[in-house]
Design an enzyme around this catalytic site. Structure first.
Site, mmCIF file in Angstrom:
data_model
loop_
_atom_site.group_PDB
_atom_site.id
_atom_site.type_symbol
_atom_site.label_atom_id
_atom_site.label_comp_id
_atom_site.label_asym_id
_atom_site.label_seq_id
_atom_site.Cartn_x
_atom_site.Cartn_y
_atom_site.Cartn_z
ATOM 1 N N GLY A 185 11.075 14.597 -3.102
ATOM 2 C CA GLY A 185 9.937 14.790 -3.982
ATOM 3 C C GLY A 185 9.958 13.913 -5.207
ATOM 4 N N LYS A 190 1.247 -5.567 4.874
ATOM 5 C CA LYS A 190 1.665 -6.365 6.029
ATOM 6 C C LYS A 190 1.680 -5.613 7.345
ATOM 7 C CE LYS A 190 6.741 -6.219 5.515
ATOM 8 N NZ LYS A 190 7.916 -7.040 5.209
ATOM 9 N N SER A 244 0.827 -1.219 0.000
ATOM 10 C CA SER A 244 0.000 0.000 0.000
ATOM 11 C C SER A 244 0.860 1.266 0.000
ATOM 12 C CB SER A 244 -0.952 -0.022 1.195
ATOM 13 O OG SER A 244 -0.219 -0.171 2.399
ATOM 14 N N GLY A 245 1.982 1.221 -0.733
ATOM 15 C CA GLY A 245 2.749 2.440 -0.981
ATOM 16 C C GLY A 245 2.245 3.098 -2.245
ATOM 17 N N HIS A 295 22.331 6.180 0.202
ATOM 18 C CA HIS A 295 22.119 7.636 0.198
ATOM 19 C C HIS A 295 23.293 8.263 0.946
ATOM 20 C CE1 HIS A 295 20.353 11.570 0.681
ATOM 21 N NE2 HIS A 295 19.338 11.217 -0.097
ATOM 22 N N THR A 354 7.293 5.009 0.989
ATOM 23 C CA THR A 354 6.625 6.183 0.415
ATOM 24 C C THR A 354 6.414 7.267 1.462
ATOM 25 O OG1 THR A 354 5.512 4.793 -1.220
ATOM 26 C CG2 THR A 354 4.549 6.974 -0.800
ATOM 27 N N SER A 363 12.281 7.716 -8.362
ATOM 28 C CA SER A 363 11.655 6.491 -7.892
ATOM 29 C C SER A 363 10.139 6.631 -7.776
ATOM 30 C CB SER A 363 12.248 6.116 -6.538
ATOM 31 O OG SER A 363 11.451 5.163 -5.923
ATOM 32 N N HIS A 422 19.659 2.717 0.932
ATOM 33 C CA HIS A 422 18.495 3.581 0.708
ATOM 34 C C HIS A 422 17.521 3.026 -0.320
ATOM 35 C CE1 HIS A 422 16.333 7.343 0.467
ATOM 36 N NE2 HIS A 422 16.582 7.470 -0.818
ATOM 37 N N ARG A 432 24.537 10.258 -6.777
ATOM 38 C CA ARG A 432 24.634 9.625 -5.467
ATOM 39 C C ARG A 432 25.754 8.606 -5.310
ATOM 40 N NH1 ARG A 432 18.513 8.521 -3.859
ATOM 41 N NH2 ARG A 432 18.262 10.774 -3.714
ATOM 42 N N TYR A 460 8.002 8.094 3.949
ATOM 43 C CA TYR A 460 9.201 8.778 4.442
ATOM 44 C C TYR A 460 9.909 9.597 3.368
ATOM 45 C CZ TYR A 460 8.307 5.749 8.353
ATOM 46 O OH TYR A 460 7.691 5.123 9.401
ATOM 47 N N GLU A 502 18.111 18.434 -7.043
ATOM 48 C CA GLU A 502 18.864 17.426 -6.278
ATOM 49 C C GLU A 502 20.048 16.939 -7.100
ATOM 50 O OE1 GLU A 502 15.925 14.485 -5.248
ATOM 51 O OE2 GLU A 502 15.121 15.711 -3.637
ATOM 52 N N ARG A 509 20.173 5.044 -9.585
ATOM 53 C CA ARG A 509 18.958 5.844 -9.761
ATOM 54 C C ARG A 509 19.221 7.328 -9.550
ATOM 55 N NH1 ARG A 509 14.965 7.830 -6.065
ATOM 56 N NH2 ARG A 509 16.049 6.818 -4.356
HETATM 57 P P1 FAD Z 1 6.622 1.210 -0.353
HETATM 58 O O1 FAD Z 1 6.126 2.584 -0.233
HETATM 59 O O2 FAD Z 1 7.832 0.853 0.419
HETATM 60 O O3 FAD Z 1 5.441 0.263 0.067
HETATM 61 C C1 FAD Z 1 5.633 -1.133 0.152
HETATM 62 C C2 FAD Z 1 4.348 -1.735 0.654
HETATM 63 O O4 FAD Z 1 4.387 -3.140 0.541
HETATM 64 C C3 FAD Z 1 4.073 -1.447 2.119
HETATM 65 O O5 FAD Z 1 2.711 -1.137 2.233
HETATM 66 C C4 FAD Z 1 4.379 -2.773 2.810
HETATM 67 O O6 FAD Z 1 3.688 -2.974 4.000
HETATM 68 C C5 FAD Z 1 3.926 -3.731 1.732
HETATM 69 N N1 FAD Z 1 4.522 -5.064 1.817
HETATM 70 C C6 FAD Z 1 5.824 -5.410 1.697
HETATM 71 N N2 FAD Z 1 5.971 -6.743 1.806
HETATM 72 C C7 FAD Z 1 4.729 -7.249 1.994
HETATM 73 C C8 FAD Z 1 4.221 -8.559 2.189
HETATM 74 N N3 FAD Z 1 5.014 -9.643 2.246
HETATM 75 N N4 FAD Z 1 2.886 -8.706 2.354
HETATM 76 C C9 FAD Z 1 2.055 -7.638 2.350
HETATM 77 N N5 FAD Z 1 2.486 -6.383 2.177
HETATM 78 C C10 FAD Z 1 3.801 -6.191 1.994
HETATM 79 N N6 FAD Z 1 12.106 8.452 -3.887
HETATM 80 C C11 FAD Z 1 11.845 9.557 -4.621
HETATM 81 O O7 FAD Z 1 11.565 9.452 -5.805
HETATM 82 N N7 FAD Z 1 11.863 10.780 -4.030
HETATM 83 C C12 FAD Z 1 12.150 10.968 -2.725
HETATM 84 O O8 FAD Z 1 12.136 12.081 -2.227
HETATM 85 C C13 FAD Z 1 12.464 9.836 -1.942
HETATM 86 N N8 FAD Z 1 12.802 9.963 -0.632
HETATM 87 C C14 FAD Z 1 12.982 8.830 0.116
HETATM 88 C C15 FAD Z 1 13.228 8.950 1.491
HETATM 89 C C16 FAD Z 1 13.348 7.823 2.281
HETATM 90 C C17 FAD Z 1 13.618 7.971 3.742
HETATM 91 C C18 FAD Z 1 13.238 6.549 1.691
HETATM 92 C C19 FAD Z 1 13.360 5.314 2.530
HETATM 93 C C20 FAD Z 1 13.024 6.424 0.326
HETATM 94 C C21 FAD Z 1 12.900 7.555 -0.460
HETATM 95 N N9 FAD Z 1 12.650 7.457 -1.836
HETATM 96 C C22 FAD Z 1 12.401 8.585 -2.565
HETATM 97 C C23 FAD Z 1 12.402 6.156 -2.435
HETATM 98 C C24 FAD Z 1 10.887 5.969 -2.533
HETATM 99 O O9 FAD Z 1 10.275 6.551 -1.411
HETATM 100 C C25 FAD Z 1 10.502 4.523 -2.600
HETATM 101 O O10 FAD Z 1 11.267 3.865 -3.579
HETATM 102 C C26 FAD Z 1 9.017 4.398 -2.978
HETATM 103 O O11 FAD Z 1 8.232 5.117 -2.062
HETATM 104 C C27 FAD Z 1 8.615 2.957 -2.986
HETATM 105 O O12 FAD Z 1 7.235 2.884 -3.149
HETATM 106 P P2 FAD Z 1 6.562 1.470 -3.260
HETATM 107 O O13 FAD Z 1 5.110 1.693 -3.437
HETATM 108 O O14 FAD Z 1 7.282 0.666 -4.272
HETATM 109 O O15 FAD Z 1 6.891 0.767 -1.858
HETATM 110 C C1 SIN Z 2 16.142 12.719 -0.903
HETATM 111 O O1 SIN Z 2 15.229 13.465 -0.576
HETATM 112 O O2 SIN Z 2 17.340 13.000 -0.856
HETATM 113 C C2 SIN Z 2 15.779 11.373 -1.365
HETATM 114 C C3 SIN Z 2 15.378 11.468 -2.768
HETATM 115 C C4 SIN Z 2 15.382 10.121 -3.394
HETATM 116 O O3 SIN Z 2 15.689 9.106 -2.772
HETATM 117 O O4 SIN Z 2 15.084 10.097 -4.584
#
Ligand code: FAD
Ligand code: SIN
Length: 517
Positions: free
Chosen positions: A48, A34, A12-13, A240, A42, A388, A348, A287, A44, A112, A383
């Site tokens: 942007g 989970k 649910s990201g 990171h 997402t 992302s 990261h 990076r 955190y 960035e 990346r």
């Molecule tokens: P996520 O948002 O991580 O969601 C994963 C989901 O899967 C969660 O809901 C979790 O509970 C669920 N899940 C996992 N395994 C299971 C399972 N076995 N069963 C059921 N559910 C499960 N990227 C950018 O582009 N810009 C940014 O500014 C940026 N800043 C960041 C800052 C931080 C601190 C971090 C950690 C990352 C950052 N990134 C950024 C990277 C970006 O945030 C992530 O790559 C992106 O949000 C991932 O989204 P997602 O939907 O793929 O996964």
């Molecule tokens: C950050 O804000 O520096 C993270 C951005 C990213 O992971 O893309």
């Protein structure tokens, strides 16, 4: 229990929620997650989402920046498609109710590392929280979507579960849904679906220091690997450069790159600038280069951290533009308007993952993947910042378009048996899991981190084999738990990172070995 839906979403990201909203008008959607609904990387995200929104920038420049950061191994067609689609996907996020900061009626854009222009849309320094809020609100208002918290997907269901032999050479492996551990009943439920999307996020927890939340254990990648699907580019684990140095805190708090975009400068432990020794783009180099430079400077000085000096940005601009970072640092006694910020690199982002085509489909039929768990070809060896979240919305869209068509020709597979827990016993020694998890993180941080060597990789590989065998043995005789499943998944991902790193015989992007210089 047994459930049947048209579209099954795991995660649910940003990726899972965007996909769910798009397919919901065409069928019944179930989202399994989970932990709590909003928990994931997402929420955190700080910096942007990158997109070309105005004529002062151009698609060509964003494409070029992405290709340069990716160090020559991005898929050019994927890069072009993603970047050209970006403005439409941004407008969609806004329609779903997500707010990005504006000034004078135009989006306020940040810059960035690796970006030649100001093109990062953001919501102060808590962009991810705002995206997650907006999307979850839209999800909860949709009558066709059910979101179930505390449901842990264990494995995807394929012909293997019908008693057929499946190998990586089996053509047309098919996905029928997933088995999921219900956190309330502690029973394993069977979810059958016409189409399944994995959106399970990253794998930062294979390392000791990570910005990733605890849910980031590579579950989706490991599930596909076990089901004999294709997983690629795992050697490109992104560190990171600037996480807040606060040794007892896990996950490590991120200090956004946007702060460097606004003028903050990296300094060594004596307070001197050092990036001029490594790259002409200084603190705003991509990076991989900045993280390696910091790692080297820390090793030379024998230091636990270096510094980021944001004082030149000015008090009001810091407090108004970066309120989350300002408040967080103040909490541990650092006033960023007056003090330098102690920083160190942290695991990261995983550039590799479940290999998907341009429509988001994996090598397993009717199984799609989007977001960080997938590998589309956009990031190549490294990346570009803020690409992302962009990739996640573009591939959620592409997958949704294909999935809506696909369900018209797919039947639910009703022969799937329910989970068999016969003969399993409760594992009463939690220490077997917690200690192995720590061991795994130490192995990966010391041997498969920012700087690698043939010897370190071999050593990691041998040790991983041992803990794999011990954990597999435990898994095969224990009643399943989330902790044990996560450990098994972390080991599978660590194995893939190490094995694919050993196979890459050139230094590219985030893969850097002293034996390949
Ligand atoms: P996520 O948002 O991580 O969601 C994963 C989901 O899967 C969660 O809901 C979790 O509970 C669920 N899940 C996992 N395994 C299971 C399972 N076995 N069963 C059921 N559910 C499960 N990227 C950018 O582009 N810009 C940014 O500014 C940026 N800043 C960041 C800052 C931080 C601190 C971090 C950690 C990352 C950052 N990134 C950024 C990277 C970006 O945030 C992530 O790559 C992106 O949000 C991932 O989204 P997602 O939907 O793929 O996964
Ligand atoms: C950050 O804000 O520096 C993270 C951005 C990213 O992971 O893309």
């Amino acid at each position: 229990m047994r459930y049947t839906v048209d579209f099954l979403v795991v995660g649910s990201g940003i990726a899972g929620l965007s996909f769910a909203l798009k397919v919901a008008p065409y069928g019944k959607v179930c989202i399994l997650t989970k932990s709590g609904a909003s928990e994931g990387s997402t929420k955190y995200a700080q910096g942007g989402i990158a997109a070309v929104m105005y004529d002062s920038d151009s698609f060509d420049k964003h494409i070029q920046d992405t290709l340069v950061a990716g160090d020559g191994i991005c898929d050019r067609e994927v890069v072009e498609m993603t970047i050209r689609e970006a403005p439409d996907r941004i407008r969609e996020l806004v329609r779903y109710g997500v707010n990005f900061d504006k000034e004078g009626g135009r989006f306020d854009l940040h810059r960035e590392g690796g970006h030649s222009e100001f093109r990062i849309l953001h919501h102060k320094d808590n962009t991810g929280e705002e995206i997650e809020r907006g999307l979850l609100q839209a999800i909860r208002e949709h009558p066709n979507i059910e979101l179930k918290e505390n449901q842990f997907a264990i494995d995807i269901i394929t012909q293997h579960h019908l008693g057929q032999r499946v190998t990586k050479h089996t053509p047309d492996i098919e996905c029928y849904g997933v088995y999921a551990l219900n956190g309330d009943t502690h029973m394993v439920d069977t979810y059958l679906a016409k189409v399944t999307l994995l959106a399970t996020g990253g794998v930062g927890n294979v390392y000791t220091t990570t910005t990733n939340p605890v849910i980031a254990t590579g579950d989706g990648v490991a599930m596909v690997h076990r089901a004999r699907g294709v997983v690629k580019d795992m050697e490109f684990a992104q560190f990171h450069p600037t996480s807040l140095y606060n040794p007892t805190e896990r996950p490590a708090f991120l200090i956004t790159e946007a702060l460097r975009g606004a003028g903050a400068v990296l300094k060594d432990c004596k307070g001197n600038e050092f990036m001029q020794k490594y790259d002409e783009r200084l603190s705003l180099a991509p990076r991989d280069i900045v993280a390696r430079a910091i790692d080297k400077e820390m090793k030379i000085a024998g230091a636990e951290h270096l510094y980021l000096d944001a004082r030149g940005i000015g008090k009001q601009a810091l407090i108004n533009g970066f309120p989350t970072i300002y408040a967080k640092c103040l909490e541990i006694g650092i006033n960023i308007t007056k003090d330098m910020i102690p920083i160190r690199p942290a695991a990261h982002y995983q550039c590799g993952g479940i290999a998907v085509d341009k429509k988001g489909e994996s090598s397993i039929h009717n199984l799609f993947a989007a977001g960080e768990c997938s590998c589309t070809g956009l990031h190549g060896g490294n990346r570009l910042a803020s690409n992302s979240l962009l990739e996640a919305v573009v591939y959620a869209h592409n997958s949704a378009v294909e999935a809506v068509e696909r369900i018209k020709s797919v039947d639910i597979c009703t022969q799937v048996p329910d989970w068999n827990a016969e003969g399993m016993v409760f594992n009463e020694e939690m220490v077997l899991i917690t200690q192995t998890r720590k061991e795994l993180q130490e192995i990966m941080s010391n041997y498969v981190g920012i700087v690698r060597s043939d010897l370190r990789l071999r050593r990691a590989f041998d040790r991983l084999n041992l803990i794999f065998r011990e954990t597999d043995d435990l898994y095969n005789r224990s009643v399943i738990t989330e902790e044990l499943s996560e450990l098994r998944n972390l080991i599978a991902c660590a194995y893939l990172i190490t094995k694919q790193a050993m196979a890459r015989r050139e230094n590219k992007g985030l893969h850097y070995s002293i034996d390949l210089i």
